[in-house]
Design an enzyme around this catalytic site. Structure first.
Site, PDB file in Angstrom:
ATOM      1  CD  GLN A 155      -2.579  -0.999   2.688  1.00  0.00           C
ATOM      2  OE1 GLN A 155      -1.954  -1.354   3.678  1.00  0.00           O
ATOM      3  NE2 GLN A 155      -3.813  -0.588   2.759  1.00  0.00           N
ATOM      4  CD  GLU A 273      -3.753  -1.112   6.891  1.00  0.00           C
ATOM      5  OE1 GLU A 273      -4.190   0.007   6.576  1.00  0.00           O
ATOM      6  OE2 GLU A 273      -2.543  -1.396   6.915  1.00  0.00           O
TER       7      GLU A 273
HETATM    8  C1  FAD Z   1       3.871  -1.456  11.341  1.00  0.00           C
HETATM    9  C2  FAD Z   1       3.513  -0.362  10.391  1.00  0.00           C
HETATM   10  C3  FAD Z   1       3.196  -0.653   9.081  1.00  0.00           C
HETATM   11  C4  FAD Z   1       2.870   0.371   8.184  1.00  0.00           C
HETATM   12  N1  FAD Z   1       2.618   0.039   6.887  1.00  0.00           N
HETATM   13  C5  FAD Z   1       2.315   1.009   6.008  1.00  0.00           C
HETATM   14  C6  FAD Z   1       2.104   0.697   4.627  1.00  0.00           C
HETATM   15  O1  FAD Z   1       2.258  -0.452   4.205  1.00  0.00           O
HETATM   16  N2  FAD Z   1       1.776   1.691   3.785  1.00  0.00           N
HETATM   17  C7  FAD Z   1       1.627   2.980   4.213  1.00  0.00           C
HETATM   18  O2  FAD Z   1       1.297   3.822   3.379  1.00  0.00           O
HETATM   19  N3  FAD Z   1       1.851   3.325   5.495  1.00  0.00           N
HETATM   20  C8  FAD Z   1       2.198   2.372   6.409  1.00  0.00           C
HETATM   21  N4  FAD Z   1       2.452   2.703   7.721  1.00  0.00           N
HETATM   22  C9  FAD Z   1       2.364   4.096   8.141  1.00  0.00           C
HETATM   23  C10 FAD Z   1       1.170   4.365   9.051  1.00  0.00           C
HETATM   24  O3  FAD Z   1      -0.031   4.264   8.341  1.00  0.00           O
HETATM   25  C11 FAD Z   1       1.391   5.760   9.664  1.00  0.00           C
HETATM   26  O4  FAD Z   1       2.531   5.702  10.481  1.00  0.00           O
HETATM   27  C12 FAD Z   1       0.201   6.194  10.494  1.00  0.00           C
HETATM   28  O5  FAD Z   1      -0.924   6.417   9.682  1.00  0.00           O
HETATM   29  C13 FAD Z   1       0.507   7.478  11.266  1.00  0.00           C
HETATM   30  O6  FAD Z   1       1.015   8.459  10.427  1.00  0.00           O
HETATM   31  P1  FAD Z   1       2.354   9.250  10.813  1.00  0.00           P
HETATM   32  O7  FAD Z   1       3.408   8.266  11.142  1.00  0.00           O
HETATM   33  O8  FAD Z   1       2.622  10.244   9.751  1.00  0.00           O
HETATM   34  O9  FAD Z   1       2.012  10.014  12.175  1.00  0.00           O
HETATM   35  P2  FAD Z   1       1.157  11.345  12.317  1.00  0.00           P
HETATM   36  O10 FAD Z   1      -0.078  11.258  11.521  1.00  0.00           O
HETATM   37  O11 FAD Z   1       2.053  12.506  12.069  1.00  0.00           O
HETATM   38  O12 FAD Z   1       0.760  11.286  13.843  1.00  0.00           O
HETATM   39  C14 FAD Z   1       1.672  11.667  14.894  1.00  0.00           C
HETATM   40  C15 FAD Z   1       0.935  11.518  16.220  1.00  0.00           C
HETATM   41  O13 FAD Z   1      -0.194  12.432  16.249  1.00  0.00           O
HETATM   42  C16 FAD Z   1      -1.392  11.722  16.533  1.00  0.00           C
HETATM   43  N5  FAD Z   1      -2.509  12.315  15.777  1.00  0.00           N
HETATM   44  C17 FAD Z   1      -2.498  12.660  14.468  1.00  0.00           C
HETATM   45  N6  FAD Z   1      -3.705  13.130  14.095  1.00  0.00           N
HETATM   46  C18 FAD Z   1      -4.508  13.060  15.191  1.00  0.00           C
HETATM   47  C19 FAD Z   1      -5.867  13.391  15.454  1.00  0.00           C
HETATM   48  N7  FAD Z   1      -6.661  13.877  14.509  1.00  0.00           N
HETATM   49  N8  FAD Z   1      -6.347  13.181  16.711  1.00  0.00           N
HETATM   50  C20 FAD Z   1      -5.557  12.666  17.685  1.00  0.00           C
HETATM   51  N9  FAD Z   1      -4.240  12.340  17.498  1.00  0.00           N
HETATM   52  C21 FAD Z   1      -3.730  12.534  16.267  1.00  0.00           C
HETATM   53  C22 FAD Z   1      -1.131  10.318  16.088  1.00  0.00           C
HETATM   54  O14 FAD Z   1      -1.954   9.389  16.764  1.00  0.00           O
HETATM   55  C23 FAD Z   1       0.333  10.124  16.435  1.00  0.00           C
HETATM   56  O15 FAD Z   1       0.478   9.777  17.787  1.00  0.00           O
HETATM   57  C24 FAD Z   1       2.824   1.712   8.621  1.00  0.00           C
HETATM   58  C25 FAD Z   1       3.176   2.017   9.934  1.00  0.00           C
HETATM   59  C26 FAD Z   1       3.534   1.010  10.814  1.00  0.00           C
HETATM   60  C27 FAD Z   1       3.960   1.386  12.191  1.00  0.00           C
END
Ligand code: FAD
Length: 405
Positions: A155, A273
């Site tokens: 993805q 998912e």
């Molecule tokens: C094991 C694993 C597998 C993954 N696999 C994939 C993959 O195959 N493809 C892919 O595209 N991505 C993948 N990801 C990425 C994953 O989808 C993102 O890490 C996740 O969506 C969070 O985005 P970010 O890391 O940018 O954090 P951010 O969105 O920047 O969030 C940072 C912090 O702020 C909090 N936060 C953000 N918005 C809000 C809100 N509205 N209300 C409350 N709290 C909030 C979050 O909970 C988090 O604690 C994977 C991640 C992991 C850990």
């Protein structure tokens, strides 16, 4: 692993399997697995083959290749036995059987030392997306190779500036002769290096359009213009990747859903998912914790018993919730709820294992400790992948409980 002549549930002997009653089908599935699948804990057990760690990207790549090969072979055996995609239409490689037959196969599979987790995106998210939004041609083209274990998918959603807030995706798909040219950067892409295709979310409209400017595509991963760079995790894995797209090509028929319908497709993808993670077969850590405590001779210790009881209760709660969902009961925000319970269960179980193992949890080469160290280090990732715990809580509050944003 034994090989058997037990009749496959999908075989036509005795009439088409889809007309069997549940008990008869369950019996035949159980018999097939009993004769063809390795037992959990046996030397052939590959239920954890997807958990790969290594000291270098090269070593990781080799182990990942091994995991893919083993998974492909197992998926092919399921397919040949008529057990893959029971509910999918025949033109998509399936059998047109009722949905519950897939649940029976999944539940039986979870009991054995096997895993198809390396193909989780292909087997769980791609069908949800294509049955929900794809064309007939796309289903017929993409789904049979998935069922035969030939194509893995990943993805391409998250970006450095778009994780929880996927409406901010800035990777752009620009129309060109015969299709689309895609340029941008993705990050945290699981299994990018061993996937044949990707579900890609890219911007086809203006930034101001937000969600309405997004579209979903099926992108072939092996082509010029795609640079995959592994990222090392604290567990020692290189599960994640950065993916740089520089004029990568998607043919016209690779657009899934309409132009600008990417958000609707994404919602389907994320819902499947979350349900897949929450309903994951690896949620069996309570059973394994009990086994660990028994092996270490501390299962009578009151403190340990307390930890084990809590793990069994969490697992039972998750199982009952999944059973309600599978039985067709309305469970508000079912996917986010099971995903949240699962990530908490994984984290608390890894913590419990740390207490049970004591100082031995630092012995990375010890076969008893190693799998738990792996889980301990992976548990924080489970709270993020598929949408963070905070995002699941928001969704449960708003969609499940009807609370204000
Ligand atoms: C094991 C694993 C597998 C993954 N696999 C994939 C993959 O195959 N493809 C892919 O595209 N991505 C993948 N990801 C990425 C994953 O989808 C993102 O890490 C996740 O969506 C969070 O985005 P970010 O890391 O940018 O954090 P951010 O969105 O920047 O969030 C940072 C912090 O702020 C909090 N936060 C953000 N918005 C809000 C809100 N509205 N209300 C409350 N709290 C909030 C979050 O909970 C988090 O604690 C994977 C991640 C992991 C850990």
């Amino acid at each position: 692993m034994q090989h058997s002549s037990a009749p496959a549930p999908g075989s036509t002997a005795g009439g088409p399997a889809q007309f069997e009653g549940r008990a008869q089908f369950e019996g035949r599935v159980r018999e097939w697995f009993g004769a063809n699948a390795p037992r959990k804990g046996s030397p052939e057990d590959f239920s954890a083959v997807h958990v790969v760690s290594a000291r270098s990207p090269q070593e990781y790549h080799e182990q990942e290749e091994h995991a893919i090969t083993v998974t492909r072979a197992w998926q092919r055996r399921l397919f040949d036995a008529g057990l893959a995609g029971r509910s999918w239409p025949a033109e998509c490689g399936g059998h047109g059987a009722p949905d519950w037959q897939d649940e029976v196969v999944a539940a039986e599979q979870a009991r054995w030392g096997v895993s198809t987790k390396m193909f989780a995106v292909a087997l769980e998210m791609v069908p949800a997306v294509l049955f929900g939004h794809g064309t007939h041609e796309q289903r017929v083209a993409y789904l049979p190779p998935v069922l035969r274990g030939e194509h893995g998918w990943c993805q391409l959603l998250s970006e450095p500036g778009a994780g929880s807030d996927l409406a901010s995706v800035s990777t752009r798909a620009t129309p060109m002769d015969g299709g689309w040219s895609v340029t941008g950067q993705k990050v945290w892409t699981s299994n990018a290096g061993c996937s044949d295709y990707a579900l890609l979310i890219a911007r086809t409209g203006s930034r101001e359009e937000g969600r309405a400017g997004l579209s979903c595509f099926a992108l072939k991963m092996e082509q010029p213009g795609i640079d995959i760079r592994p990222l090392r995790q604290m567990s020692g894995a290189y599960h994640f990747n950065e993916v740089f797209l520089d004029n990568a090509f998607v043919p016209e028929n690779g657009l899934i859903g309409g132009l600008g319908d990417g958000w609707a497709v994404l919602r389907t993808m994320l819902a499947s998912e979350r349900a897949a993670i929450g309903g994951g077969t690896s949620a069996r850590s309570a059973t394994q914790l009990v086994g660990l405590a028994r092996q270490l001779g501390c299962s009578d210790d009151p403190g340990v018993r307390d930890l084990l009881a809590q793990a069994v209760i969490r697992e039972r709660t998750l199982d009952l919730l999944r059973a309600r969902i599978a039985a067709g009961h309305t469970v508000p925000a079912a996917g986010p709820t099971t995903k949240l319970l699962y990530s908490e269960h994984a984290r608390l179980s890894a913590d419990a294992a740390t207490t049970i193992l004591g100082m031995a949890v630092t012995l990375v080469d010890d076969p008893q400790s190693a799998p738990w160290i792996e889980r301990l280090l992976f548990a924080p990732g489970l709270r993020l992948g598929g949408g963070t715990d905070e995002i699941q809580r928001n969704t449960i509050a708003e969609r499940g409980l009807g609370l204000p944003r």
